[in-house]
Design an enzyme around this catalytic site. Structure first.
Site, mmCIF file in Angstrom:
data_model
loop_
_atom_site.group_PDB
_atom_site.id
_atom_site.type_symbol
_atom_site.label_atom_id
_atom_site.label_comp_id
_atom_site.label_asym_id
_atom_site.label_seq_id
_atom_site.Cartn_x
_atom_site.Cartn_y
_atom_site.Cartn_z
ATOM 1 N N GLY A 59 0.894 -1.222 0.078
ATOM 2 C CA GLY A 59 0.126 -0.005 -0.141
ATOM 3 C C GLY A 59 0.900 1.357 0.086
ATOM 4 N N CYS A 86 5.548 -6.230 1.081
ATOM 5 C CA CYS A 86 5.792 -4.666 1.202
ATOM 6 C C CYS A 86 5.121 -4.181 2.538
ATOM 7 C CB CYS A 86 5.034 -4.166 -0.151
ATOM 8 S SG CYS A 86 6.130 -2.322 -0.136
ATOM 9 N N TYR A 87 4.090 -3.265 2.572
ATOM 10 C CA TYR A 87 3.496 -2.609 3.723
ATOM 11 C C TYR A 87 3.067 -3.616 4.592
ATOM 12 C CZ TYR A 87 0.359 0.367 6.180
ATOM 13 O OH TYR A 87 -0.334 1.078 7.184
ATOM 14 N N HIS A 173 7.712 -7.494 -4.246
ATOM 15 C CA HIS A 173 6.339 -7.902 -4.774
ATOM 16 C C HIS A 173 6.335 -9.214 -5.454
ATOM 17 C CE1 HIS A 173 4.151 -4.215 -3.759
ATOM 18 N NE2 HIS A 173 5.308 -3.468 -3.661
ATOM 19 N N GLU A 175 3.851 -10.711 -6.862
ATOM 20 C CA GLU A 175 2.787 -10.458 -7.806
ATOM 21 C C GLU A 175 3.320 -10.206 -9.182
ATOM 22 O OE1 GLU A 175 3.032 -8.730 -5.169
ATOM 23 O OE2 GLU A 175 2.348 -6.910 -5.136
ATOM 24 N N ASP A 231 -16.735 -7.352 -21.376
ATOM 25 C CA ASP A 231 -17.570 -7.582 -20.168
ATOM 26 C C ASP A 231 -19.009 -7.215 -20.599
ATOM 27 O OD1 ASP A 231 -14.989 -7.370 -19.315
ATOM 28 O OD2 ASP A 231 -15.448 -5.437 -18.349
ATOM 29 N N LYS A 370 -10.723 -9.680 -15.579
ATOM 30 C CA LYS A 370 -10.924 -9.736 -17.506
ATOM 31 C C LYS A 370 -10.576 -10.847 -17.824
ATOM 32 C CE LYS A 370 -11.265 -6.151 -19.499
ATOM 33 N NZ LYS A 370 -12.316 -5.435 -19.510
#
Ligand code: XMP
Length: 513
Positions: A59, A86-87, A173, A175, A231, A370
């Site tokens: 964050g 991280c945070y 990170h 991710e 979508d 998505k």
């Protein structure tokens, strides 16, 4: 059987959705919940799901800032594996008795982590791993019961674990794709440590989603705004199967669509055999924004006008239910994750029902990302050009014409955009994430035949991206750029110069406005 789930506590990081997607890519269900989720809410969730692990996201805040986001400390005492990123890594260290301080050297970008033990969360990793860092604070001293499991040159406590509990922290990170073995680390966590079952399979959900729409709407009438994007088209297809003639799809043509797109939307509706209304509202939108230069004002006016037009139609057809193609990130961004920095007002049909009192709102795709919607679309047999249509902003070409929008500028941009599209699609095997033209508000001198000319500058934007949160300008071959430039200047007399946008995101955004 109750489904296994990994919860992500959202501390407002732009990477929160990435964590969630990386988990779902492994067919494990993940859900993002507010960082300050109460124990009672956790308990309620545990009645519906098997909570196998909890991840604390990164964050933008510093834990020393007043009102920085926190979580309920008791979570650390639960018998559930926890990973702080991280945070999240800093906050766990702080709560467990460690010390966090502003780092001497703020790290932003690639770094090399020295892995101390190649086991549990780091199982299968090499001694040195490329990782992606983005932090101002750092853990100076780890809590008593914890041990350091990786370091970098600038960050001596880059990763830790608890000696007695399944609690882990990573300053980097895992991710993002820039962390080379990030997926392996997350896999080690969700399977090796959390023992989660991979039972999240999107294509198996088609039947459930159709049944849910049927059950909710019954034999009443429902309306949906169809924009031709993946979508709204997928939501329309699901609803079409569920409701047949009781579904009314409405395409509001604001006049800022690309060449040939309105016709494509007509064809989609025809294919689905549903009731369909194509509303030509071109003049109305143009009139509203004709003097507007400020991009945010432009976006807001178009968004508001869209809702107005749609409301008028909804009133006319007297539909009981509103169906929307809202997807998971739309929901989290507009609802829970208030700490994420908002850069642009996105025009999404998702923000709709306002004045009209519908009996209910149906959002069949609300739990999907998505790429998961794409999987569903494949299962539904939608056409490839719809499934792989590049993202297109709700306000359309109006935010790709810098400054005021006029019919003439729109016509120029449509032609330039078609040239970019066909040159890229015909000549590149792997399509970039997005490729389009922008009509800049700059005019420049050129030379044509024997005379000088004065005309528009068109910018070409071609980017590679994974999820649009970050993007890199595409290194397309010069020969293709040259052909695009030659074609545009040959075929569009009003354009005398073509430039290529070589900025990444950040610091730029993908769209120019
Ligand atoms: P930016 O320009 O913020 O865009 O880097 C990120 C991605 O979002 C798309 N975009 C939009 N999509 N409604 C949408 O549904 C919008 O108003 C909108 N504005 C930008 C953009 O094309 C890129 O893929």
């Amino acid at each position: 059987m109750v489904q296994d789930i990994i919860l992500i506590l959202d501390f407002g990081g732009q990477y929160c959705h990435l964590i969630s997607r990386r988990i779902r890519e492994n067919n494990v269900r993940s859900e993002i919940v507010p960082h300050d989720i109460s124990l009672k809410d956790l308990q309620e969730l545990s009645l519906k799901f098997n909570i196998k692990g909890i991840i604390l996201s990164g964050g933008p805040a510093s834990i020393y800032e007043k009102n920085s986001p926190r979580f309920n400390k008791t979570i650390l005492k639960l018998d559930i594996p926890i990973l702080g990123i991280c945070y999240g890594h800093q906050l766990i260290a702080h709560y467990a008795g460690g010390i966090v301080i502003p780092a001497k050297t703020k790290e932003y970008g690639s770094s090399v982590a020295r892995i101390r033990k190649h086991e549990d969360i780091f199982s299968g990793l090499k001694d040195n791993e490329q990782v992606w860092m983005s932090h101002g604070d750092t853990v100076l001293k780890i809590p008593k019961d914890y041990t350091i499991i990786a370091d970098t040159t600038d960050c001596p406590i880059a990763a830790y674990k608890s000696r007695s509990k399944h609690i882990y922290g990573l300053q980097w990170h895992p991710e993002v794709t820039h962390t080379k073995n990030g997926s392996k680390i997350l896999k080690n966590f969700i399977f090796g440590i959390c023992n989660a079952r991979p039972d999240w399979k999107v294509d198996a959900l088609v039947k459930t989603y159709i049944k849910n729409i049927k059950t909710t709407v019954g034999n009443k009438k429902a309306i949906i705004a169809l924009s031709g994007g993946i979508d709204s088209t997928t939501a329309t297809s699901l609803a079409a199967v569920a409701l047949h003639k009781n579904l009314i799809a409405v395409f509001v043509d604001h006049g800022f669509m690309r060449d040939g797109e309105p016709e494509k939307i007509d064809a989609i509706a025809k294919n689905l055999g549903i009731k369909y209304m194509h509303i030509n509202a071109k003049g109305r939108f143009l009139e509203k924004i004709k003097k507007i230069i400020n991009p945010e004002t432009k976006r807001k006016i178009i968004g508001r006008e869209f809702i107005k037009v749609f409301e008028e139609i909804a009133k006319k057809v007297d539909a009981d239910y509103l169906i929307q193609g809202t997807i998971y990130p739309d929901r989290i961004e507009s609802g829970q994750s208030k700490k994420s920095e908002i850069i642009k007002t996105h025009h999404n049909v998702g923000g709709m029902p306002s004045k009209i009192k519908f009996r209910g709102l149906v959002e069949p795709l609300k739990e999907l990302y998505k790429d998961e919607v794409r999987e569903l679309a494949v299962k539904l047999g939608l056409r490839e050009d719809i499934i792989y249509r590049q993202p297109f902003p709700g306000p359309g070409l109006a935010v790709r014409i810098i400054g005021t929008v006029t019919p003439k500028k729109l016509a120029i941009l449509k032609r330039a955009d078609s040239i970019v599209t066909s040159e890229i699609e015909d000549n590149l095997k792997e399509r970039p994430w997005q490729y389009f033209a922008v009509l800049t508000d700059t005019k420049s001198t050129g030379v044509r035949g024997d005379g000088r000319s004065y005309g528009y500058v068109i910018a070409i934007r071609i980017v590679e991206s994974d999820e649009a949160m970050a993007a890199a300008f595409s290194k397309v071959p010069y020969t293709i750029l040259e052909r695009i430039s030659t074609k545009i200047t040959n075929e569009i007399p009003e354009v005398v110069r073509v430039v290529y946008d070589i900025t990444n995101k950040p610091p730029s955004t993908i769209e120019w406005e």
